[in-house]
Design a protein around this motif. Structure first.
Motif, PDB file in Angstrom:
ATOM      1  N   SER A  65       0.864  -1.177   0.000  1.00 50.05           N
ATOM      2  CA  SER A  65       0.000   0.000   0.000  1.00 50.05           C
ATOM      3  C   SER A  65       0.897   1.223   0.000  1.00 50.05           C
ATOM      4  N   VAL A  66       0.853   1.937  -1.084  1.00 55.02           N
ATOM      5  CA  VAL A  66       1.705   3.111  -1.213  1.00 55.02           C
ATOM      6  C   VAL A  66       0.877   4.339  -0.866  1.00 55.02           C
ATOM      7  N   LEU A  67       1.177   4.924   0.261  1.00 57.96           N
ATOM      8  CA  LEU A  67       0.419   6.074   0.707  1.00 57.96           C
ATOM      9  C   LEU A  67       1.235   7.325   0.474  1.00 57.96           C
ATOM     10  N   ILE A  68       0.792   8.155  -0.433  1.00 48.81           N
ATOM     11  CA  ILE A  68       1.544   9.334  -0.823  1.00 48.81           C
ATOM     12  C   ILE A  68       0.738  10.564  -0.415  1.00 48.81           C
ATOM     13  N   LEU A  69       1.244  11.270   0.552  1.00 45.57           N
ATOM     14  CA  LEU A  69       0.518  12.413   1.094  1.00 45.57           C
ATOM     15  C   LEU A  69       1.100  13.710   0.544  1.00 45.57           C
ATOM     16  N   GLU A  70       0.223  14.532   0.048  1.00 48.42           N
ATOM     17  CA  GLU A  70       0.675  15.773  -0.573  1.00 48.42           C
ATOM     18  C   GLU A  70       1.029  16.811   0.487  1.00 48.42           C
ATOM     19  N   THR A  71       2.170  17.407   0.357  1.00 54.27           N
ATOM     20  CA  THR A  71       2.605  18.422   1.292  1.00 54.27           C
ATOM     21  C   THR A  71       2.231  19.803   0.770  1.00 54.27           C
ATOM     22  N   ILE A  72       2.088  20.739   1.687  1.00 56.25           N
ATOM     23  CA  ILE A  72       1.760  22.114   1.301  1.00 56.25           C
ATOM     24  C   ILE A  72       3.046  22.904   1.289  1.00 56.25           C
ATOM     25  N   GLU A  92      -4.200  11.039  -1.019  1.00 51.78           N
ATOM     26  CA  GLU A  92      -3.621   9.731  -0.731  1.00 51.78           C
ATOM     27  C   GLU A  92      -3.862   8.799  -1.915  1.00 51.78           C
ATOM     28  N   TYR A  93      -2.827   8.064  -2.291  1.00 47.07           N
ATOM     29  CA  TYR A  93      -2.910   7.172  -3.439  1.00 47.07           C
ATOM     30  C   TYR A  93      -2.467   5.780  -2.995  1.00 47.07           C
ATOM     31  N   THR A  94      -3.254   4.780  -3.326  1.00 50.36           N
ATOM     32  CA  THR A  94      -2.947   3.414  -2.901  1.00 50.36           C
ATOM     33  C   THR A  94      -2.707   2.528  -4.114  1.00 50.36           C
ATOM     34  N   ILE A  95      -1.533   1.908  -4.136  1.00 49.39           N
ATOM     35  CA  ILE A  95      -1.179   0.975  -5.201  1.00 49.39           C
ATOM     36  C   ILE A  95      -0.877  -0.376  -4.557  1.00 49.39           C
ATOM     37  N   ALA A 151      -4.798   1.471  -7.963  1.00 49.70           N
ATOM     38  CA  ALA A 151      -4.202   0.711  -9.060  1.00 49.70           C
ATOM     39  C   ALA A 151      -3.675  -0.605  -8.507  1.00 49.70           C
ATOM     40  N   VAL A 152      -3.736  -1.655  -9.335  1.00 49.00           N
ATOM     41  CA  VAL A 152      -3.202  -2.969  -8.982  1.00 49.00           C
ATOM     42  C   VAL A 152      -2.146  -3.351 -10.019  1.00 49.00           C
ATOM     43  N   PHE A 153      -0.947  -3.648  -9.533  1.00 43.85           N
ATOM     44  CA  PHE A 153       0.212  -3.937 -10.386  1.00 43.85           C
ATOM     45  C   PHE A 153       0.607  -5.389 -10.156  1.00 43.85           C
ATOM     46  N   ILE A 154       0.542  -6.218 -11.210  1.00 44.51           N
ATOM     47  CA  ILE A 154       0.880  -7.635 -11.075  1.00 44.51           C
ATOM     48  C   ILE A 154       2.086  -8.003 -11.922  1.00 44.51           C
ATOM     49  N   ASN A 155       2.720  -9.092 -11.545  1.00 43.42           N
ATOM     50  CA  ASN A 155       3.710  -9.754 -12.389  1.00 43.42           C
ATOM     51  C   ASN A 155       3.009 -10.961 -12.992  1.00 43.42           C
ATOM     52  N   LEU A 156       2.684 -10.904 -14.267  1.00 43.13           N
ATOM     53  CA  LEU A 156       1.964 -11.982 -14.947  1.00 43.13           C
ATOM     54  C   LEU A 156       2.984 -12.985 -15.484  1.00 43.13           C
ATOM     55  N   TYR A 187     -11.689  -8.962 -13.293  1.00 47.75           N
ATOM     56  CA  TYR A 187     -12.466  -9.092 -12.059  1.00 47.75           C
ATOM     57  C   TYR A 187     -11.659  -8.631 -10.847  1.00 47.75           C
ATOM     58  N   GLY A 188     -10.355  -8.948 -10.837  1.00 47.90           N
ATOM     59  CA  GLY A 188      -9.482  -8.567  -9.737  1.00 47.90           C
ATOM     60  C   GLY A 188      -9.032  -7.124  -9.771  1.00 47.90           C
ATOM     61  N   GLY A 189      -9.445  -6.399 -10.791  1.00 49.63           N
ATOM     62  CA  GLY A 189      -9.123  -4.985 -10.855  1.00 49.63           C
ATOM     63  C   GLY A 189      -7.701  -4.683 -11.272  1.00 49.63           C
ATOM     64  N   VAL A 190      -7.079  -5.588 -12.002  1.00 51.09           N
ATOM     65  CA  VAL A 190      -5.684  -5.383 -12.417  1.00 51.09           C
ATOM     66  C   VAL A 190      -5.599  -4.180 -13.350  1.00 51.09           C
ATOM     67  N   THR A 191      -4.672  -3.291 -13.036  1.00 47.97           N
ATOM     68  CA  THR A 191      -4.478  -2.065 -13.804  1.00 47.97           C
ATOM     69  C   THR A 191      -3.287  -2.180 -14.739  1.00 47.97           C
ATOM     70  N   VAL A 192      -2.183  -2.722 -14.202  1.00 48.01           N
ATOM     71  CA  VAL A 192      -0.930  -2.837 -14.956  1.00 48.01           C
ATOM     72  C   VAL A 192      -0.365  -4.240 -14.749  1.00 48.01           C
ATOM     73  N   ALA A 193       0.142  -4.830 -15.832  1.00 45.72           N
ATOM     74  CA  ALA A 193       0.800  -6.133 -15.756  1.00 45.72           C
ATOM     75  C   ALA A 193       2.212  -6.029 -16.309  1.00 45.72           C
ATOM     76  N   SER A 194       3.178  -6.473 -15.516  1.00 49.10           N
ATOM     77  CA  SER A 194       4.533  -6.631 -16.036  1.00 49.10           C
ATOM     78  C   SER A 194       4.671  -8.050 -16.576  1.00 49.10           C
ATOM     79  N   ILE A 195       5.240  -8.173 -17.761  1.00 48.23           N
ATOM     80  CA  ILE A 195       5.463  -9.499 -18.345  1.00 48.23           C
ATOM     81  C   ILE A 195       6.939  -9.875 -18.302  1.00 48.23           C
ATOM     82  N   ALA A 196       7.724  -9.117 -17.543  1.00 51.06           N
ATOM     83  CA  ALA A 196       9.174  -9.356 -17.481  1.00 51.06           C
ATOM     84  C   ALA A 196       9.480 -10.430 -16.442  1.00 51.06           C
TER      85      ALA A 196
END
Length: 260
Positions: free
Chosen positions: A16-23, A51-54, A92-97, A126-135
């Motif tokens: 879970s990547v939590l990125i908080l914007e600073t002022i 906040e952004y969750t990957i 976003a969901v990032f998988i290694n396929l 169905y699993g909400g995959v956004t990006v797949a790495s094929i490497a």
């Protein structure tokens, strides 16, 4: 100032990547938290607008016994049914396929030449995959035919692809996230990005000009080992030096260390 975390291996684990914007007058972002949470134990709090969750998964392998099971059940969502609610909480969901998806893949429960039925893409959607790495070291099991079949299928279903020498860019609200994938297991194969340090650094530097954050996935290390080896550390440090914000690793099948 940024905190860089190297996630050396994730299996049944999500980042879970939590990125908080600073002022600040520069309106820069401060990466204030990277939390590794077990899928079965995570407790989510309501997200803030900045906040952004990957979620980054371990190796996703719709081959051998998994492919056999879903084909016989005629239920390609089956592998994701226990985790889908968690996955869909992410931006976003990032998988290694780690299997090519090809026509007429024969079902089997054994062997080291992987393939999956084309209909497995239904589970990814169905699993909400956004990006797949094929490497990785199995995507090339059916050569360029299998690689191209997989890439075309993913893109037709609006799943972004990296690990083929191309980056994937995903916009989450007001920020752009860039994804890259590289394999360092076995030998270099056509159609799959190889983890050559000079090329990795060049790719990161070029992508950094187009996005707010760069996330790099490596397929690396030794299977069933608890600690990252020197090559993993070398690649991770080189990627961060070039501007990567987050490093994710796959292949060992055990959860390895975190470097911050």
């Amino acid at each position: 100032m940024k905190k860089y975390i190297f996630i050396f291996c994730l299996l049944i684990t999500a980042v879970s990547v939590l990125i908080l914007e600073t002022i600040q007058t520069t309106k820069s972002l401060l990466v204030t938290a990277f939390k590794v949470s077990n899928l079965t134990q995570s407790v989510r709090q309501p997200k803030q607008p900045s906040e952004y969750t990957i979620i980054a998964t371990g190796d996703v392998i719709p081959a051998r016994s998994v492919n056999t099971r879903v084909v016989r059940l005629n239920n390609f969502n089956y592998p994701f049914e226990k985790t889908v609610n968690f996955l869909k909480e992410a931006d976003a969901v990032f998988i290694n396929l780690e299997s090519p998806l090809i026509p007429n893949c024969q079902i089997t429960d054994e062997g080291m030449k992987f393939c999956g039925d084309l209909r497995n893409v239904r589970g990814l959607i169905y699993g909400g995959v956004t990006v797949a790495s094929i490497a990785n070291n199995h995507m090339g099991n059916y050569g360029l035919y299998g690689i191209n079949s997989t890439i075309n299928l993913l893109k037709e279903n609006k799943i972004a692809v990296t690990g083929n020498g191309q980056s994937a860019i995903v916009t989450i609200r007001d920020k752009k996230f860039g994804f890259l994938g590289y394999n360092s297991i076995g030998t270099s194969e056509p159609g799959i990005a190889w983890a050559e340090i000079s090329e990795v650094q060049s790719d990161i530097q070029n992508l950094k000009k187009q996005v707010n954050f760069v996330i790099v996935a490596f397929h690396w290390g030794f299977e069933y080992t608890a600690l990252p080896n020197s090559k993993q550390k070398e690649l991770a440090h080189a990627a961060v030096d070039a501007g990567a914000d987050l490093i994710i690793g796959n292949h060992p099948h055990w959860v390895q260390g975190v470097e911050q």
